[in-house]
Write a protein that holds these residues in place. Structure first.
Motif, PDB file in Angstrom:
ATOM      1  N   LEU A  88       1.033  -1.292   0.034  1.00  0.00           N
ATOM      2  CA  LEU A  88      -0.026  -0.197   0.097  1.00  0.00           C
ATOM      3  C   LEU A  88       0.880   1.368   0.099  1.00  0.00           C
ATOM      4  O   LEU A  88       0.505   2.129  -0.829  1.00  0.00           O
ATOM      5  CB  LEU A  88      -0.807  -0.096   1.121  1.00  0.00           C
ATOM      6  N   VAL A  89       1.695   1.430   0.763  1.00  0.00           N
ATOM      7  CA  VAL A  89       2.554   2.548   1.040  1.00  0.00           C
ATOM      8  C   VAL A  89       3.536   2.744  -0.287  1.00  0.00           C
ATOM      9  O   VAL A  89       3.906   3.900  -0.731  1.00  0.00           O
ATOM     10  CB  VAL A  89       3.320   2.733   2.328  1.00  0.00           C
ATOM     11  N   GLY A  90       4.047   1.468  -0.637  1.00  0.00           N
ATOM     12  CA  GLY A  90       4.900   1.819  -1.879  1.00  0.00           C
ATOM     13  C   GLY A  90       4.066   2.180  -3.121  1.00  0.00           C
ATOM     14  O   GLY A  90       4.631   2.829  -3.899  1.00  0.00           O
ATOM     15  N   VAL A  91       2.893   1.730  -3.387  1.00  0.00           N
ATOM     16  CA  VAL A  91       2.145   2.365  -4.505  1.00  0.00           C
ATOM     17  C   VAL A  91       1.831   3.746  -4.088  1.00  0.00           C
ATOM     18  O   VAL A  91       1.977   4.508  -5.110  1.00  0.00           O
ATOM     19  CB  VAL A  91       0.760   1.470  -4.559  1.00  0.00           C
ATOM     20  N   LEU A  93       3.604   5.786  -2.653  1.00  0.00           N
ATOM     21  CA  LEU A  93       4.827   6.689  -2.752  1.00  0.00           C
ATOM     22  C   LEU A  93       5.293   6.750  -4.311  1.00  0.00           C
ATOM     23  O   LEU A  93       5.663   7.836  -4.454  1.00  0.00           O
ATOM     24  CB  LEU A  93       5.977   6.136  -1.791  1.00  0.00           C
ATOM     25  N   VAL A  94       5.041   5.691  -5.100  1.00  0.00           N
ATOM     26  CA  VAL A  94       5.446   5.771  -6.447  1.00  0.00           C
ATOM     27  C   VAL A  94       4.415   6.727  -7.240  1.00  0.00           C
ATOM     28  O   VAL A  94       4.781   7.590  -7.893  1.00  0.00           O
ATOM     29  CB  VAL A  94       5.274   4.311  -7.077  1.00  0.00           C
ATOM     30  N   VAL A  95       3.052   6.599  -6.815  1.00  0.00           N
ATOM     31  CA  VAL A  95       2.246   7.619  -7.266  1.00  0.00           C
ATOM     32  C   VAL A  95       2.440   9.132  -6.983  1.00  0.00           C
ATOM     33  O   VAL A  95       2.628  10.021  -7.706  1.00  0.00           O
ATOM     34  CB  VAL A  95       0.759   7.250  -6.986  1.00  0.00           C
ATOM     35  N   MET A  96       3.197   9.439  -5.776  1.00  0.00           N
ATOM     36  CA  MET A  96       3.417  10.664  -5.278  1.00  0.00           C
ATOM     37  C   MET A  96       4.613  11.011  -6.112  1.00  0.00           C
ATOM     38  O   MET A  96       4.877  12.064  -6.373  1.00  0.00           O
ATOM     39  CB  MET A  96       3.948  10.587  -3.988  1.00  0.00           C
ATOM     40  N   ALA A  97       5.391  10.066  -6.355  1.00  0.00           N
ATOM     41  CA  ALA A  97       6.997  10.470  -7.167  1.00  0.00           C
ATOM     42  C   ALA A  97       6.389  10.754  -8.695  1.00  0.00           C
ATOM     43  O   ALA A  97       6.916  11.743  -9.172  1.00  0.00           O
ATOM     44  CB  ALA A  97       7.631   9.056  -7.385  1.00  0.00           C
ATOM     45  N   HIS A 121      10.672   9.676  -2.812  1.00  0.00           N
ATOM     46  CA  HIS A 121       9.399   8.793  -2.851  1.00  0.00           C
ATOM     47  C   HIS A 121       9.753   7.645  -3.962  1.00  0.00           C
ATOM     48  O   HIS A 121       9.255   6.441  -3.642  1.00  0.00           O
ATOM     49  CB  HIS A 121       8.366   9.568  -3.537  1.00  0.00           C
ATOM     50  N   ALA A 122      10.296   7.746  -4.950  1.00  0.00           N
ATOM     51  CA  ALA A 122      10.321   6.636  -6.045  1.00  0.00           C
ATOM     52  C   ALA A 122      11.211   5.607  -5.647  1.00  0.00           C
ATOM     53  O   ALA A 122      10.844   4.458  -5.655  1.00  0.00           O
ATOM     54  CB  ALA A 122      10.832   7.381  -7.400  1.00  0.00           C
TER      55      ALA A 122
END
Length: 149
Positions: A88-91, A93-97, A121-122
């Protein structure tokens, strides 16, 4: 025979969730102090600077603290829970990047993101996703098999 939940040191997902959660909590709490150096608005586009690289405003600091809470709670829980928390947090953070890379220089940058924020974030997001999808497979299989038996 009952299968025992792996310890934090034996589960890469639990260890990473606690490590990344601690890092995000530290940066989030420190960021609140440095966010006051910039524009005082909650969603200001010109926030303060954390370690002269990371742009921070109160919204981004709150975002980091909330993600840290998710990671710390799941990291202290079960292996399956920490794996799901890492996903969840990985997705997120990738979206935030992607958001930061695409909209960082525009008026839509409500988190005061800089290139360093986007890169952070990426990297953290990809590491969380790779660990969530690649580690603890044997532990999760054993735990699920024991739950069915």
């Amino acid at each position: 025979m009952a299968i025992k939940e792996p310890s934090i040191t034996a589960s890469p997902n639990r260890a990473l969730a606690l490590t990344a959660g601690s890092l995000l909590a530290l940066w989030g709490f420190l960021g609140f102090f440095f966010a006051a150096d910039g524009d005082p608005g909650f969603f200001s586009r010109q926030g303060g600077m954390l370690w002269n690289a990371f742009g921070v405003n109160p919204a981004l600091c709150l975002f980091w603290v909330l993600l840290a809470v998710v990671l710390l709670i799941t990291g202290l829980g079960t292996t399956i829970g920490s794996r799901n928390g890492n996903r969840l947090v990985g997705v997120v953070l990738v979206v935030m990047a992607v958001y930061g890379f695409a909209l960082g220089g525009t008026s839509a940058n409500v988190f005061a993101l800089t290139f360093a924020d986007d890169l952070f974030h990426a990297i953290v997001g990809v590491v969380l996703l790779l660990t969530a999808f690649g580690a603890d497979r044997e532990n999760v299989r054993a735990l699920r098999a024991a739950a069915r038996a």
